[in-house]
Write a protein that holds these residues in place. Sequence first.
Motif, PDB file in Angstrom:
ATOM      1  N   UNK A   1       0.836  -1.202   0.000  1.00  0.00           N
ATOM      2  CA  UNK A   1       0.000   0.000   0.000  1.00  0.00           C
ATOM      3  C   UNK A   1       0.866   1.245   0.000  1.00  0.00           C
ATOM      4  N   UNK A   2       1.849   1.283   0.882  1.00  0.00           N
ATOM      5  CA  UNK A   2       2.800   2.394   0.916  1.00  0.00           C
ATOM      6  C   UNK A   2       3.956   2.100  -0.034  1.00  0.00           C
ATOM      7  N   UNK A   3       4.536   3.130  -0.633  1.00  0.00           N
ATOM      8  CA  UNK A   3       5.697   2.903  -1.500  1.00  0.00           C
ATOM      9  C   UNK A   3       6.905   2.462  -0.693  1.00  0.00           C
ATOM     10  N   UNK A   4       7.840   1.811  -1.371  1.00  0.00           N
ATOM     11  CA  UNK A   4       9.043   1.348  -0.679  1.00  0.00           C
ATOM     12  C   UNK A   4       8.875  -0.071  -0.169  1.00  0.00           C
ATOM     13  N   UNK A   5       9.550  -0.391   0.926  1.00  0.00           N
ATOM     14  CA  UNK A   5       9.494  -1.750   1.447  1.00  0.00           C
ATOM     15  C   UNK A   5       8.088  -2.088   1.932  1.00  0.00           C
ATOM     16  N   UNK A   6       7.677  -3.359   1.777  1.00  0.00           N
ATOM     17  CA  UNK A   6       6.326  -3.743   2.187  1.00  0.00           C
ATOM     18  C   UNK A   6       6.082  -3.482   3.676  1.00  0.00           C
ATOM     19  N   UNK A   7       4.948  -2.867   3.983  1.00  0.00           N
ATOM     20  CA  UNK A   7       4.553  -2.578   5.354  1.00  0.00           C
ATOM     21  C   UNK A   7       3.129  -3.091   5.538  1.00  0.00           C
ATOM     22  N   UNK A   8       2.850  -3.860   6.593  1.00  0.00           N
ATOM     23  CA  UNK A   8       1.482  -4.361   6.791  1.00  0.00           C
ATOM     24  C   UNK A   8       0.486  -3.217   6.892  1.00  0.00           C
ATOM     25  N   UNK A   9      -0.669  -3.405   6.272  1.00  0.00           N
ATOM     26  CA  UNK A   9      -1.722  -2.398   6.310  1.00  0.00           C
ATOM     27  C   UNK A   9      -3.019  -3.067   6.753  1.00  0.00           C
TER      28      UNK A   9
END
Length: 288
Positions: A111-119
């Motif tokens: 969802x956020x750009x860059x490294x995957x972050x849980x949403x």
Amino acid sequence: MSPTTRRRALTTLGAAVAGVLGMPTIARAADTVPKKGRPLARAHAHNDYDHTRPLLDALDHRFTSVEADIYLVDGELLVAHDPVDLDPSRTLESLYLDPLARLIRAHHGSVHPGEPVPFQLLIDIKTAGGATYAELDRRLRPYRSYLTSYAHGAVRPAAVTAVVSGDRGARAPMEAQRTRLAFYDGRLTDLGGPAGRSFAPLISDNWSLTFGWAGAGPMPSAQRATLHRLVGTAHANRQRVRFWSTPDLPGPARDAVWTELLAAGVDHINTDDLAGLESWLDAHDRGR
């Protein structure tokens, strides 16, 4: 007037009327969200749909969890806080599922750009839980590749985890499923019970009913000990913790409660003040 000119005029008029009346407008999600710093792991947008740009305003402030209240109306899942605010154009798909899918595609899996972050997409059911969840389950299926899922005892992580809250009538049909695209928002009474993280990865409860302290003066030591014990129990079971009904007006009381939540390791801090929590977490939550 040509059809194109007429459409443009109506669009401009609609935007102007919305501005005059102070009503939130719904903007189509951009294909990307600018990277403005690390996403804020503890930032949860309570009643996110009340902001001018549902989802997008929270993402611009680097939030990693948003809340959408849904009503089942004539087969549609409409997003609003109260029935009087229901609008056929404000569906779960249009405000959340479709924009999230576009962002995940644009950001190559996140969802956020860059490294995957849980949403987290917290879906608060406002109508009868069983019937509303059945429709929600059906509506989530076209987005299955973007959603964390449960199948035959195993959890498969994905970009977005949908968690069902609100009317508790959804619990029984969810527990009966061998495969799911959504998870359950447990309560403090679920701690230590059979509802483990594969069913209830989130434990939420009412702050004002659980703790008498609302930020005036120091937190009573017994209440602080209870808070740390509850969070510790949840974390031992690999469950996350959130409280609603915390103070949310800017000022010392809110800062005091947020400080105690942070010190105890509470995973999601609830707010309607996106900019306020963003600024506060940047100043105080150095570890996440």
